[in-house]
Design an enzyme around this catalytic site. Structure first.
Site, mmCIF file in Angstrom:
data_model
loop_
_atom_site.group_PDB
_atom_site.id
_atom_site.type_symbol
_atom_site.label_atom_id
_atom_site.label_comp_id
_atom_site.label_asym_id
_atom_site.label_seq_id
_atom_site.Cartn_x
_atom_site.Cartn_y
_atom_site.Cartn_z
ATOM 1 N N LEU A 202 0.855 -1.183 0.000
ATOM 2 C CA LEU A 202 0.000 0.000 0.000
ATOM 3 C C LEU A 202 0.886 1.226 0.000
ATOM 4 O O LEU A 202 1.963 1.232 0.607
ATOM 5 C CB LEU A 202 -0.894 0.030 1.245
ATOM 6 C CG LEU A 202 -1.934 -1.087 1.402
ATOM 7 C CD1 LEU A 202 -2.640 -0.944 2.746
ATOM 8 C CD2 LEU A 202 -2.947 -1.047 0.271
ATOM 9 N N ASP A 203 0.426 2.263 -0.647
ATOM 10 C CA ASP A 203 1.104 3.542 -0.594
ATOM 11 C C ASP A 203 1.269 3.955 0.865
ATOM 12 O O ASP A 203 0.432 3.628 1.721
ATOM 13 C CB ASP A 203 0.271 4.571 -1.353
ATOM 14 C CG ASP A 203 0.831 5.968 -1.246
ATOM 15 O OD1 ASP A 203 1.976 6.172 -1.662
ATOM 16 O OD2 ASP A 203 0.120 6.850 -0.734
ATOM 17 N N ARG A 204 2.311 4.677 1.158
ATOM 18 C CA ARG A 204 2.605 5.071 2.539
ATOM 19 C C ARG A 204 1.426 5.772 3.198
ATOM 20 O O ARG A 204 1.133 5.565 4.377
ATOM 21 C CB ARG A 204 3.842 5.987 2.551
ATOM 22 C CG ARG A 204 4.281 6.422 3.933
ATOM 23 C CD ARG A 204 5.624 7.116 3.865
ATOM 24 N NE ARG A 204 5.573 8.352 3.115
ATOM 25 C CZ ARG A 204 5.351 9.555 3.658
ATOM 26 N NH1 ARG A 204 5.146 9.665 4.953
ATOM 27 N NH2 ARG A 204 5.337 10.627 2.900
ATOM 28 N N GLU A 402 -2.366 0.918 -5.212
ATOM 29 C CA GLU A 402 -2.027 2.093 -4.419
ATOM 30 C C GLU A 402 -0.737 1.891 -3.660
ATOM 31 O O GLU A 402 -0.515 2.429 -2.610
ATOM 32 C CB GLU A 402 -3.166 2.400 -3.443
ATOM 33 C CG GLU A 402 -4.344 3.033 -4.130
ATOM 34 C CD GLU A 402 -3.978 4.345 -4.815
ATOM 35 O OE1 GLU A 402 -3.312 5.187 -4.190
ATOM 36 O OE2 GLU A 402 -4.346 4.520 -5.972
#
EC number: 5.4.99.-
Length: 493
Positions: A202-204, A402
């Site tokens: 997942l995106d940060r 994402e």
């Protein structure tokens, strides 16, 4: 064997993974060298292990302050083999042309302090000419950005997988300026969950369901489902304005504008992708939207929502004034890519929020577009990015739409090449319960730029973006998290 790669100022995308353990092997026989010629030992063999060991987890510790999880500064070794284009050039030349985040005087001081090593020997002369297979090591004084203090909730743990609910602001694995403030390290240090294999990412700034495999076999099995497009992912977000009631399908292609800052946009030259959106609620100002990505492009959901004119309410990239009056609606930006990036950086600089982008002033001052993380390759044998490689930050992860860690990955800038022992104590900042405390350490590293810099801490609110991975479903599994508070129908801004 580690490939030749960039070194020293944080551009180590091809360095040996920090979790790799060096094998004990008989010392190779020295080949004969001509008089005055410098001997370079052959590359060392490295094991294929990808896990972090006790020595990694023991480098430093956490403390909690103002709703933030913080990491005490610590000493850390960056290691790399000489990059091909450096062969025949002096260390001084490489530092002065490719690592300009620091002045030449700094590197001279670092050498005098014994902080630079070439083939494990201290570097006393920066005029030394680099050769193929030269192994460089620098010890840096590392300062990590804070993340939210919200704990990682374990949703499922069995013999095959660990599934967690990831808080926003936490990178999945070490990347860029983050190492201990990552999901992998927190699970290892606080939950004794080690040797995990990343299944998807997942995106940060994205929260939600995150899955790890406990064995290579399980990881490969899920990889096969990825290739066969058997995985379904569902996200929920809160966006600006009244989103249409009917189902909306966006198939605009997406192009990466900058790996360095982690920015994308809709562009005909981009990669094809598809996202299905359905409004769940509208409170008169903002809408809660279900997102079903059918492909896995960098920032796909966020970019498509921006294009539709409904960016995520608190998106620190795609809902900024830098995009212009329409904030990128319909792909209308009226700026060149360079102008857009400059405007985004300046907007965050004015708000003292560069850390929200995962970058720092030192990152911006270095001359290293060629050092961006997007050129690094995946390291694990199971065709997934190596969770232990801090510099493995490919621009795209087909396993999760994402996942983009490139914003956090920026230049991996650790501007100092520091000092004594790697794990030197910096003093205590804990109170008696060991959980919270003032910044009690007095000892500063004399060469560390970060030690001399005062930064504004982000507020916990700034570290939450309203995008959440709600469900992750495969052929034999389905994992869900609770709906976040900001997505509930009666939530008030």
């Amino acid at each position: 064997m580690a490939e030749p790669g960039p070194a020293l100022s944080g551009a180590e995308e091809e360095q040996p993974a920090p979790g790799d353990k060096e094998e004990e092997a008989p010392a190779p026989k020295k080949r004969r060298v001509a008089a005055g010629e410098r001997y370079v030992p052959p590359p060392r063999k490295l094991s294929t292990g990808v896990s972090f060991g006790p020595e990694d987890f023991a480098e430093t510790s956490y403390y909690f302050e103002g709703g933030l999880r913080k990491v005490r500064p610590y000493y850390f070794d960056f290691r790399t083999y000489c990059k091909g284009r450096w062969v025949g050039r002096s260390l001084l030349d490489v530092f002065s042309t490719e690592f300009r985040a620091q002045p030449v005087a700094y590197y001279r001081a670092a050498a005098r302090a014994g902080r630079l090593r070439l083939n494990e020997e201290p570097v006393h002369d920066l005029d030394i000419v680099l050769k193929n297979n030269d192994f460089l090591r620098n010890t840096v004084h590392r300062h990590e950005p804070p993340v939210t203090a919200q704990p990682i909730q374990i949703l499922v743990e069995n013999d095959e997988v660990v599934v967690v609910d990831k808080p926003s602001s936490l990178p999945v694995h070490p990347c860029g300026r983050f190492r201990h403030n990552t999901v992998i390290f927190i699970l290892g240090k606080e939950h004794d969950l080690k040797e995990l294999h990343t299944v998807h990412r997942l995106d940060r700034m994205t929260s939600g369901v995150l899955m790890f495999a406990k064995t290579v076999e399980v990881s490969k099995r899920i990889d096969e489902q990825v290739r066969e497009r058997q995985l379904e992912k569902e996200y929920v977000c809160r966006v600006v304005g009244e989103f249409p009631e009917h189902e909306v399908v966006c198939e605009e292609p997406i192009l990466v504008v900058s790996y360095k800052v982690g920015v994308c946009r809709v562009d005909p030259k981009g990669k094809s992708c598809k996202t299905v959106f359905q409004r769940l609620s509208y409170n008169g100002k903002t809408s809660v939207v279900r997102c079903l990505p059918r492909t896995g492009r960098t920032h796909q959901i966020r970019v498509h929502l921006q294009y539709l004119g409904h960016p995520i309410v608190n998106d620190p990239i795609y809902n900024m004034e830098a995009w212009g009056p329409g904030r990128g609606k319909g792909g209308k930006i009226d700026k060149t890519d360079e102008e857009l990036l400059k405007a985004l950086v300046e907007e965050h600089r004015s708000k003292q929020s560069l850390d929200i982008l995962g970058i720092s002033e030192e990152d911006l001052s270095s001359n290293a577009e060629n050092n961006n993380c997007g050129n690094s390759s995946d390291r694990t044998k199971s065709a997934q990015a190596d969770p232990t490689n801090e510099n493995s930050c490919p621009a795209e992860d087909t396993k999760d739409p994402e996942r983009n860690d490139t914003a956090a990955c920026l230049l991996n800038s650790d501007p100092s090449l520091e000092t004594p022992e790697k794990n030197k104590e910096l003093g205590s900042c804990e109170n008696q319960d060991g959980q919270t405390g003032e910044k009690g350490w007095e000892e500063k590293d004399p060469l560390c730029v970060e030690c001399k810099t005062r930064r504004r801490d982000p507020s916990p609110r700034e570290l939450v973006m309203f995008l959440h991975a709600l469900r992750y479903k495969g052929a034999q599994f389905e994992y869900c998290s609770k709906m976040p508070q900001w997505a509930l129908e009666d939530w008030e801004e």
